[in-house]
Write a protein that holds these residues in place. Sequence first.
Motif, short mmCIF file in Angstrom:
data_model
loop_
_atom_site.label_atom_id
_atom_site.label_comp_id
_atom_site.label_asym_id
_atom_site.label_seq_id
_atom_site.Cartn_x
_atom_site.Cartn_y
_atom_site.Cartn_z
N ILE A 87 9.59 -14.13 -3.79
CA ILE A 87 8.17 -13.77 -3.69
C ILE A 87 7.55 -14.57 -2.56
N VAL A 90 1.21 -14.04 -2.11
CA VAL A 90 0.77 -13.10 -3.13
C VAL A 90 -0.39 -12.23 -2.67
N LEU A 93 -0.04 -7.58 -1.03
CA LEU A 93 0.15 -6.27 -1.61
C LEU A 93 -0.68 -5.24 -0.86
N ALA A 102 3.08 -0.33 -8.35
CA ALA A 102 3.74 -1.62 -8.13
C ALA A 102 4.81 -1.86 -9.19
N VAL A 142 -3.51 -12.00 -8.44
CA VAL A 142 -2.61 -13.05 -8.91
C VAL A 142 -1.98 -12.65 -10.25
N HIS A 145 0.76 -10.07 -9.67
CA HIS A 145 1.97 -10.70 -9.15
C HIS A 145 2.72 -11.45 -10.24
N VAL A 149 6.53 -10.83 -11.43
CA VAL A 149 7.53 -11.90 -11.30
C VAL A 149 8.12 -12.28 -12.65
N PRO A 162 3.57 -19.01 -1.81
CA PRO A 162 3.17 -17.89 -2.67
C PRO A 162 1.67 -17.72 -2.83
N THR A 163 0.89 -18.79 -2.64
CA THR A 163 -0.55 -18.68 -2.90
C THR A 163 -1.38 -18.74 -1.61
#
Length: 292
Positions: A87, A90, A93, A102, A142, A145, A149, A162-163
């Motif tokens: 990943i 985030v 998308l 998704a 978030v 995601h 995950v 990731p953030t």
Amino acid sequence: MNAAVVSDAVVSARGLRKAYKNKLALDNTSFTIEPGRIVGLIGPNGAGKTTVLKAMLGLASFEGELQVLGMDPRTQRDALMNDVCFIADVAILPRWLKVRDAIDFVAGVHPRFDRDRCERFLANTKLLPRSRVRELSKGMVVQLHLALVMAIDAKVLVLDEPTLGLDILYRKEFYQRLLEDYFDEQKTIIVTTHQVEEIEHILTDVMFIREGRIVLSTDMESLAGRYTEVLASADTLNRARALSPIDERSLPFGKTVLLYDGADPQQLAALGETRNPGLADLFVAIMKGTYA
């Protein structure tokens, strides 16, 4: 984490080398990651973090020895991806994507995706299957995601910044939910980030990478016992410097903070107040030789 290639390790690398034109992205890089750990791979821009991850995921060629879950990512990538989840940021998308699309996409590409688990997680949110990403708040993105995950029963989760782009509240939520709802002793998480302070409390191990080399690789418990800061006054500063600190910085009112690696705790305590350095301060000292 040692440098030898170990068969039961999750990741075992020895002598990795990767060059882009005239620059070495990986320079004799060696490390080992054991199962059931949360490892922070931390380094400045251009240090080789992303190249390490790409090598592990079979997305970049390299010289040297590398095994991930006992497989060579260069020749066994298809099998490896059954047990690995990757990943990145985030916030990327597609805005036109619907929540249900998704879910369908991940279900179609990852054999270990559990749709029921994903939908159970989403049932506790305000996310609707027909909602498009552009209609969601950052916090809801978030949550989407996280649902995707955590519904993948992968042995290794790789998170690359990731953030990125999220504010501090959503960053904290991401890591907290990851820790509470995903991680267990059967899984291993490898994460890179620039927000060192925000992941420090969840890490079991840390690796600092600089100019393609691992310059520090240790578990967090050992880190606390190895490095010590001393708050020295003008009266004790010369004696403190005689003990060969690896870094120092000045504070107001004549105070100086000195950082030591493996020094005698009793000697340090006689020079002033002692404390364990934060991971961010230690990172700056090791990377640049001075505090920012």
